[in-house]
Motif scaffolding. Structure first.
Motif, PDB file in Angstrom:
ATOM      1  N   ALA A 150       0.823  -1.199   0.000  1.00 46.36           N
ATOM      2  CA  ALA A 150       0.000   0.000   0.000  1.00 46.36           C
ATOM      3  C   ALA A 150       0.864   1.258   0.000  1.00 46.36           C
ATOM      4  O   ALA A 150       2.067   1.204   0.289  1.00 46.36           O
ATOM      5  N   THR A 151       0.249   2.377  -0.290  1.00 43.03           N
ATOM      6  CA  THR A 151       0.981   3.631  -0.365  1.00 43.03           C
ATOM      7  C   THR A 151       1.527   4.079   0.990  1.00 43.03           C
ATOM      8  O   THR A 151       2.460   4.871   1.038  1.00 43.03           O
ATOM      9  N   ASP A 152       0.964   3.559   2.100  1.00 45.18           N
ATOM     10  CA  ASP A 152       1.423   3.964   3.432  1.00 45.18           C
ATOM     11  C   ASP A 152       2.453   3.016   4.029  1.00 45.18           C
ATOM     12  O   ASP A 152       2.826   3.141   5.191  1.00 45.18           O
ATOM     13  N   GLY A 153       2.917   2.023   3.241  1.00 44.93           N
ATOM     14  CA  GLY A 153       3.916   1.089   3.737  1.00 44.93           C
ATOM     15  C   GLY A 153       3.355  -0.218   4.254  1.00 44.93           C
ATOM     16  O   GLY A 153       4.113  -1.129   4.599  1.00 44.93           O
ATOM     17  N   PHE A 154       2.035  -0.352   4.322  1.00 46.10           N
ATOM     18  CA  PHE A 154       1.396  -1.618   4.699  1.00 46.10           C
ATOM     19  C   PHE A 154       1.742  -2.635   3.621  1.00 46.10           C
ATOM     20  O   PHE A 154       1.611  -2.360   2.426  1.00 46.10           O
ATOM     21  N   ALA A 155       2.196  -3.822   4.022  1.00 48.72           N
ATOM     22  CA  ALA A 155       2.617  -4.842   3.064  1.00 48.72           C
ATOM     23  C   ALA A 155       1.980  -6.174   3.437  1.00 48.72           C
ATOM     24  O   ALA A 155       2.489  -6.895   4.299  1.00 48.72           O
ATOM     25  N   ALA A 156       0.861  -6.501   2.813  1.00 50.62           N
ATOM     26  CA  ALA A 156       0.116  -7.716   3.151  1.00 50.62           C
ATOM     27  C   ALA A 156       0.725  -8.920   2.453  1.00 50.62           C
ATOM     28  O   ALA A 156       0.886  -8.930   1.229  1.00 50.62           O
ATOM     29  N   GLU A 157       1.064  -9.928   3.237  1.00 51.70           N
ATOM     30  CA  GLU A 157       1.579 -11.184   2.695  1.00 51.70           C
ATOM     31  C   GLU A 157       0.387 -12.087   2.389  1.00 51.70           C
ATOM     32  O   GLU A 157      -0.441 -12.359   3.256  1.00 51.70           O
ATOM     33  N   LEU A 158       0.302 -12.572   1.148  1.00 53.73           N
ATOM     34  CA  LEU A 158      -0.890 -13.281   0.683  1.00 53.73           C
ATOM     35  C   LEU A 158      -0.532 -14.579  -0.019  1.00 53.73           C
ATOM     36  O   LEU A 158       0.273 -14.582  -0.958  1.00 53.73           O
ATOM     37  N   SER A 159      -1.124 -15.665   0.415  1.00 56.47           N
ATOM     38  CA  SER A 159      -1.005 -16.912  -0.329  1.00 56.47           C
ATOM     39  C   SER A 159      -1.790 -16.765  -1.627  1.00 56.47           C
ATOM     40  O   SER A 159      -2.905 -16.228  -1.635  1.00 56.47           O
ATOM     41  N   ALA A 160      -1.226 -17.243  -2.718  1.00 57.82           N
ATOM     42  CA  ALA A 160      -1.871 -17.047  -4.018  1.00 57.82           C
ATOM     43  C   ALA A 160      -3.152 -17.860  -4.156  1.00 57.82           C
ATOM     44  O   ALA A 160      -4.090 -17.425  -4.833  1.00 57.82           O
ATOM     45  N   GLY A 161      -3.206 -19.028  -3.522  1.00 54.91           N
ATOM     46  CA  GLY A 161      -4.357 -19.913  -3.690  1.00 54.91           C
ATOM     47  C   GLY A 161      -5.696 -19.233  -3.533  1.00 54.91           C
ATOM     48  O   GLY A 161      -6.538 -19.276  -4.450  1.00 54.91           O
ATOM     49  N   PRO A 162      -5.968 -18.576  -2.397  1.00 55.15           N
ATOM     50  CA  PRO A 162      -7.265 -17.916  -2.223  1.00 55.15           C
ATOM     51  C   PRO A 162      -7.533 -16.819  -3.252  1.00 55.15           C
ATOM     52  O   PRO A 162      -8.681 -16.592  -3.633  1.00 55.15           O
ATOM     53  N   LEU A 163      -6.495 -16.144  -3.716  1.00 55.28           N
ATOM     54  CA  LEU A 163      -6.681 -15.058  -4.683  1.00 55.28           C
ATOM     55  C   LEU A 163      -7.113 -15.566  -6.054  1.00 55.28           C
ATOM     56  O   LEU A 163      -7.681 -14.813  -6.851  1.00 55.28           O
ATOM     57  N   LEU A 164      -6.843 -16.843  -6.331  1.00 55.71           N
ATOM     58  CA  LEU A 164      -7.137 -17.405  -7.642  1.00 55.71           C
ATOM     59  C   LEU A 164      -8.478 -18.121  -7.700  1.00 55.71           C
ATOM     60  O   LEU A 164      -8.922 -18.515  -8.786  1.00 55.71           O
ATOM     61  N   GLN A 165      -9.130 -18.293  -6.555  1.00 59.03           N
ATOM     62  CA  GLN A 165     -10.390 -19.045  -6.522  1.00 59.03           C
ATOM     63  C   GLN A 165     -11.515 -18.282  -7.215  1.00 59.03           C
ATOM     64  O   GLN A 165     -11.583 -17.052  -7.144  1.00 59.03           O
ATOM     65  N   ASN A 166     -12.402 -19.048  -7.853  1.00 60.05           N
ATOM     66  CA  ASN A 166     -13.571 -18.422  -8.492  1.00 60.05           C
ATOM     67  C   ASN A 166     -14.881 -18.845  -7.842  1.00 60.05           C
ATOM     68  O   ASN A 166     -15.950 -18.626  -8.397  1.00 60.05           O
ATOM     69  N   ARG A 167     -14.772 -19.446  -6.663  1.00 59.26           N
ATOM     70  CA  ARG A 167     -15.967 -19.787  -5.882  1.00 59.26           C
ATOM     71  C   ARG A 167     -15.608 -19.726  -4.404  1.00 59.26           C
ATOM     72  O   ARG A 167     -14.438 -19.670  -4.044  1.00 59.26           O
ATOM     73  N   GLY A 168     -16.621 -19.725  -3.542  1.00 61.22           N
ATOM     74  CA  GLY A 168     -16.367 -19.578  -2.109  1.00 61.22           C
ATOM     75  C   GLY A 168     -15.859 -18.173  -1.829  1.00 61.22           C
ATOM     76  O   GLY A 168     -16.374 -17.191  -2.374  1.00 61.22           O
TER      77      GLY A 168
END
Length: 268
Positions: free
Chosen positions: A82-100
């Motif tokens: 984010a622009t304020d320095g917040f850096a969210a660590e994210l597993s790719a799996g949930p970001l790629l889902q098209n259901r749930g």
């Protein structure tokens, strides 16, 4: 003078809040501006019943996150900065889902700006990662980064920052390692530890001292649950972390990880 007049005219013609999103993937750097995202072939309107940032129902123009992550595999790791320095660590799996639980990039339209997040604050724009049906995927508040400027494909946290890792002799299911996983999900977006991490928002949680060394256990839990219950400060940025987000058992695991890392301080 003619050049300056033309330049001024060009600047005035631009949307006041136009922005650019950078997506760094294995095949190179991709950039998307506000107009491109608003007119993306997969752009649509979604209603978020209980928005994490606005604490109410919101409707956004969105693009599926999966549409911006070509070539990314479920086992990969991503970071939203984010622009304020917040850096969210994210597993790719949930970001790629098209259901749930499904991830969407919300795009703020300069012609219809979103409300501010509070007195003296900006909106959640220009780009905001939101979720539909988040309870289906155990999606926590730190996985809703707003004011996103960049999304990048990275190695895992443990690979990038060995100084964050517990003793390798511990079993994978040891409570300390479980606490490390929770720390990555709920804390690493704002805090560093042993000088390691990408966040630039909150203080380091082990340098020069761990909070487990200067808080009693009960007060540390109280502080994590709601910092304002321990120390009232109008400018405080740390949000409350209720039991619905981090159970009592999970909170104990995070504290166990911090206690363990107090013995693995950089330089020890």
């Amino acid at each position: 003078m003619r050049f300056l007049s033309l330049l001024a005219g060009t600047l005035l013609a631009l949307p006041l809040h136009a922005a650019q999103l950078t997506v760094e993937l294995a095949d190179g750097v991709h950039t998307w501006d506000t107009a491109q995202l608003l007119s993306h072939p997969l752009a649509q309107e979604v209603r978020i019943a209980n928005d994490v940032s606005y604490k109410r129902e919101m409707t956004y123009r969105v693009v599926p996150m999966s549409a911006l992550l070509g070539g990314v595999s479920p086992q990969n790791h991503l970071q939203a900065v984010a622009t304020d320095g917040f850096a969210a660590e994210l597993s790719a799996g949930p970001l790629l889902q098209n259901r749930g639980a499904r991830a969407w990039l919300a795009i703020e339209d300069p012609a219809q700006p979103w409300p501010s997040l509070g007195a003296g604050k900006h909106s959640a724009g220009p780009f905001y990662l939101v979720w539909t049906d988040p309870q289906a995927g155990d999606i926590g508040p730190e996985q809703w980064p707003y004011a996103v400027a960049k999304v990048r494909l990275l190695a895992s946290v443990a690979e990038r920052f060995p100084a964050l890792t517990p003793d390798p002799a511990l079993a994978a299911d040891d409570p300390v390692n479980l606490g490390f996983a929770l720390f990555q999900k709920h804390c690493l977006a704002c805090h560093r530890l042993n000088g390691a991490g990408d966040a630039q928002v909150g203080p380091d949680l082990n340098m020069p001292h761990s909070p487990t060394e200067y808080f009693t256990a009960d007060y540390l839990k109280l502080y994590i649950r709601n910092p304002q219950d321990l120390r009232q400060w109008p400018q405080a940025r740390m949000p409350a972390i209720p039991a619905e987000v981090l159970s009592d058992g999970e909170l104990n695991q995070v504290i166990g990880y911090l206690q363990h890392m107090a013995q693995r301080r950089a330089g020890n």
